[in-house]
Scaffold this active site. Structure first.
Site, PDB file in Angstrom:
ATOM      1  N   TYR A   1      -2.182  44.840 -47.709  1.00 62.09           N
ATOM      2  CA  TYR A   1      -2.953  45.820 -48.473  1.00 62.09           C
ATOM      3  C   TYR A   1      -2.966  47.161 -47.754  1.00 62.09           C
ATOM      4  CZ  TYR A   1      -5.068  42.028 -51.270  1.00 62.09           C
ATOM      5  OH  TYR A   1      -5.292  40.971 -52.117  1.00 62.09           O
TER       6      TYR A   1
ATOM      7  N   LYS B   1       1.068  38.355 -50.424  1.00 63.79           N
ATOM      8  CA  LYS B   1       0.148  38.719 -51.499  1.00 63.79           C
ATOM      9  C   LYS B   1      -0.024  40.222 -51.505  1.00 63.79           C
ATOM     10  CE  LYS B   1      -4.691  38.393 -52.805  1.00 63.79           C
ATOM     11  NZ  LYS B   1      -6.038  38.206 -52.232  1.00 63.79           N
TER      12      LYS B   1
END
Lengths: 308, 308, 308, 308, 308
Positions: free
Chosen positions: B174, B207
């Site tokens: 992220y 992810k």
């Protein structure tokens, strides 16, 4: 309240990932003293000599300068355990061996240096806890401090080590530092969050402060309002905090806070007990009183918990 | 879609440098649940208690305060795996042993302290993952944070350790911090770069967030224009992100993001599935709904992936 | 040029303090590919996905998104070795085992965060290099960065470890950071100094940038003038850099720099070869071209070195 | 001057806490070369390639680019030992094994980055010193730098390790950094203090700069005046520095400083010798001269020490 | 005063958590010298060469430049022990083995660099103390420094290690740094707090400065006034400090401070002895006097303690 061991077995069942050594030490904490077997705990902590200095801590009751005094007080009052830093435990661990479960506080702060983002010093080890015959390690985290990660990573490592050798892990979770206002330190959303963090870090037993009605975080306030979480009374707030620690499946106890009169203490305890709190950790309000008075107060506190 | 194991064997072939222990755990993730054997995954992650606090996470569906709830939800919905921090896994790993592959999130942030260059605390270890029977470790990196190197070096060490003992490695990548704008955090060039970094760091499963059409970096913009890389639709962007993870030879899944309505969720999933995404990791959009609704939604999500 | 092994034995004689394992791996690098046995090397490095992002690196030739492509390119072009970060090597090391010596780049930077004093993250280990069957570790230092000591101390430790297990050590020495101007990064005095530092740190093989005529440091300028060190042509500057690496007793190769046209590349190579450079490490100028063109270019480069 | 070993045995008697391995290596240093057995030492140090860059160091006498040159120079001139960083020693240790005691400089600075509080990088290890057959490790400290504690703690650890495996410890003690003025770096009180610090840190052999008459510290000045410590001549100052190193019971040698003419060098040496200095460590003044001249100069220097 | 060992056995009983090795070394300290067996101690510390520089320390009595001098002084004066940094102990430990217990000072500061928040460098190890035959390690903490946590954590680790191998632990507790005023460094509340901190950190023997009547902390002042803690005379203040070290169950000794005349020294000693101090650690006031005078003074000091 049942003291046939059923409640203790129930509580132990929440810790099913732990090894038998740790379960045994949790059981020692839960089964010792006047509240033994009830699932409630009253613990005597004495780290104020380190945290606030000797005179501020012990001048009100000079017997407390002697490390043996606190072992005796905890034993005589029937506390579940006695928690202290390395020096205090070393000064009595052999003499009082086998008479009360002890918790070695592995980090401590003093009041001689400030700073916006506090972090205690690590002052003991798991090895120390083992050689002193302790049932658990104790560790303080300050969520909201710029140094929080250091503390989280220290307790992560210490907790892994402690669990591997069969000790229990007690975490004092006190939000403090530049991420939170002074008033916010005891805000109900913050105390609930502090309990959650300690639980997620793997604590078996969590110590927080009694929460106030204040809500600190804007993002949280919306949620509390939208879902109408009741936080009007201390009992309600304690219930919310206990829920925030894995829906009550982690032992949460509450600090006694500053020295106050007996009525004040007992009033607070009733709120905690009513809200489902698992007990109290009472330092200054016990050891700063004359021994007789202290034992009397502690017994009354225990009675409140025993009679929930 | 074939579920005779062919696709899983194909995927495993991309990880030919890994030992049989790790391949076995990757296979556990790929073969479990309703999507088992399809090469697609839907994972339930619950780290919001740590990241956002308990009330913000669990008040919408108070059953979620209980750590057992999430194991049950993941099992009942037929997810491929359940991912959570240490405390939540410890609180159910024994009770639910053998019923769903678990992923131990090894680092976590809370919301009580900000700062321009965030870095989560390491809150678990490979040893913890092993003793809790996990199939994988999970780790979050924030590319674009001034602390990125600390995170890269932590996951490097943890991943090497995990692979040596046969665990799989899942990286949440992220971008966040002073090197990137708020809008840039989900820019397609940034998300693609984030996937590449995670892949180069040796992640087995990556992810990322669903990418937007925005392009953040000037140097990248020229390339996207010159080579006319299509990024107009979510499917196109997902395709580019998957390509950026070793031309599709690393498993890339997408987060569900903020809670939203069912149509919104499913719409996004369709784009991801169409673009060749390997699946979704859906937290708030599942556990904040009543259990029945959550399972229904998760099943519909799975159906989208199953029917690509 | 002799390829009967004499030149390789001569080169190996410069590393007489190394153990047979390391000598063997140096020999693997020197004996592989079209330049095998000549004492010259052309190496394919592909760390741009990490350093510049996937689209900027691979969009010009999308085959390069696939990690297998670079193994194949290096093999098909007859390079001496292929160098890449952990992820790229893991994604092909088993499939291409035994077909080309590999160099694991142990540290990497991304472009998502700047700063005046850069330092790459350590992203791989000597253990990784061993399990992936590599011949050498690669490591980047940025002399002139305020973080240089961190890098020097990292490579010190990694190099000691690598040499003990019989790996060779390749150091990318790129002055960068607040101690040097942008123009100074390729100044001849700085590049020569960079080669010297890498040699003193114990590198077996040193990679620097082609030096310009600029002299950065005042104290150095006096010396260059007083002793009339010739630095007017690239060949002269390369000769000086090679001399600065233990009088030519360390292998010094040169980076290809930014993508440019074929004439530009070959012109530079001729200067390097004429100056006694040991070879080139050519990334973007090879993998960003279509495979056929890339191989053609690499062959022409090799021919220049072979015909010195 | 006696060379029957008596003086060496006397010197070794000062190091009675050391193990026979370390005493043996100290004896190697004291018994080698033209001054062998006299208790005096002339050492050739060549770390300038790292510290100042290759051209500034070796252009005046280009033979010095070759690492073998310095081994040969030290051997041919009959020096007691040769000291250099990792790369230079690795490049000759095998070839010149057994021909001259070597000292591995374990930390080094380059000139590409400044800063008020310098700290060299650790660039070698005790393990390196052992595998290269060295007699001693060398280490530089910069008292008066804000980073001094880092250096003291590094040498503490390295020295303990070195002594345990029978190596000798040589400390370059050069006050430098924001705690001292430029002029103060060679002030007699500062150089004496630097010698004391190195001795207290456990150095066997201490290298300082020739002290000037300047007194830097106010608190020291009062003492020098009150006790009328003679510091008017170099010999007097050297005597004071030697006294400051455990009353002459630690070997203190002096650096040659910047390159200068022969008369200048010899004049300084006479002062050092007269003051009881144990010898010199002469770098630029030897290796920057043509080999014949350098040997001639070194012999004259040795003669000064031999004839005290 | 009884010297039949009863008092020593009483003192040892306070350390019942320690192993026999540590008790044996505590007994060595208590039973050696002219005060042996009285439960009182006079220790010679000589770290001023490191702390203040050689001339400021030893010019008043140049015999002190020689490390053997201090062993001899401590032995001839009948001190209980001699404490010094690594270098000074190494320079005599073998020669004077078995003649006096020694304490290795494991950290030291020099005066060449200032700063508001001081922290000594760690300059020795427990392994050094063992190989030099020491009875104890010594360590300085500066409570009130911004670096206090570093020191607390260093002594925590060193003390655990020392206790495990049977050494005693002596802590110099000197509040200093930005958390306390210059005057406050010797304020009675601060000195008492310093003694408490050292005791809680697990010190067996605590060294503090003689306290003044000043009270530094506002929060403490209220307590001293409310409980009317007598601090008017030195004896009263010493009594309070000793009480603050576990009610007298830890050995607390006092530093001699700056060099002063004999009457001044003895006057202070009388106050310390009257207040129940366990002894003195006298450096500059002994070794800066001619040996005869120093021994005479030390004997008079010992007589004061012997005759309490």
């Amino acid at each position: 309240m049942a003291t046939n061991g059923k409640r203790v077995r129930e509580i132990l069942s929440w810790y099913s990932s732990d090894n038998p050594g740790t379960l045994n030490n949790l059981a020692r904490l839960l089964n010792h003293g006047r509240l033994g077997g009830t699932g409630k705990l009253v613990i005597l902590p004495v780290d104020q000599g380190f945290e606030h200095g000797p005179a501020r801590s012990f001048a009100p009751n000079p017997a407390g300068y002697d490390p043996r005094y606190h072992f005796e007080l905890a034993i005589d009052a029937g506390c579940n355990a006695y928690a202290a830093p390395l020096g205090f435990l070393e000064a009595g661990a052999a003499e009082f061996a086998g008479r009360i479960p002890t918790i070695l506080k592995l980090n401590n702060s003093d009041s001689l240096y400030g700073g916006d983002d506090p972090c205690p010093a690590v002052t003991g080890s798991v090895g120390d806890a083992l050689r002193l015959g302790c049932a658990a390690i104790g560790f303080t985290i300050y969520p909201a401090s710029g140094m929080r990660n250091e503390m989280y990573e220290q307790i992560r490592e210490l907790a892994e080590e402690a669990k591997a050798v069969g000790l229990a892990v007690v975490v004092w979770s006190y939000p403090r530092g530049s991420g939170v206002s002074k008033k916010g330190e005891t805000a109900v959303d913050i105390v609930a969050y502090a309990a959650q963090i300690a639980a997620q870090l793997g604590a078996h037993l969590i110590k927080v402060k009694p929460p106030t009605e204040h809500i600190e975080l804007e993002a949280a306030k919306k949620v509390y309002e939208k879902h109408q979480i009741p936080v009007g009374t201390l009992a309600e707030r304690v219930r919310h905090v206990v829920q925030s620690a894995f829906n009550g499946r982690r032992i949460v106890i509450f600090s006694g806070g500053e020295a106050k009169d007996k009525a004040g203490v007992l009033n607070e305890i009733r709120g905690i007990a009513e809200g489902g709190g698992f007990g109290s950790i009472i330092g200054r309000n016990s050891f700063q009183r004359p021994k007789g008075e202290a034992i009397e107060l502690l017994h009354e506190v225990m009675d409140v918990y025993a009679n929930v």
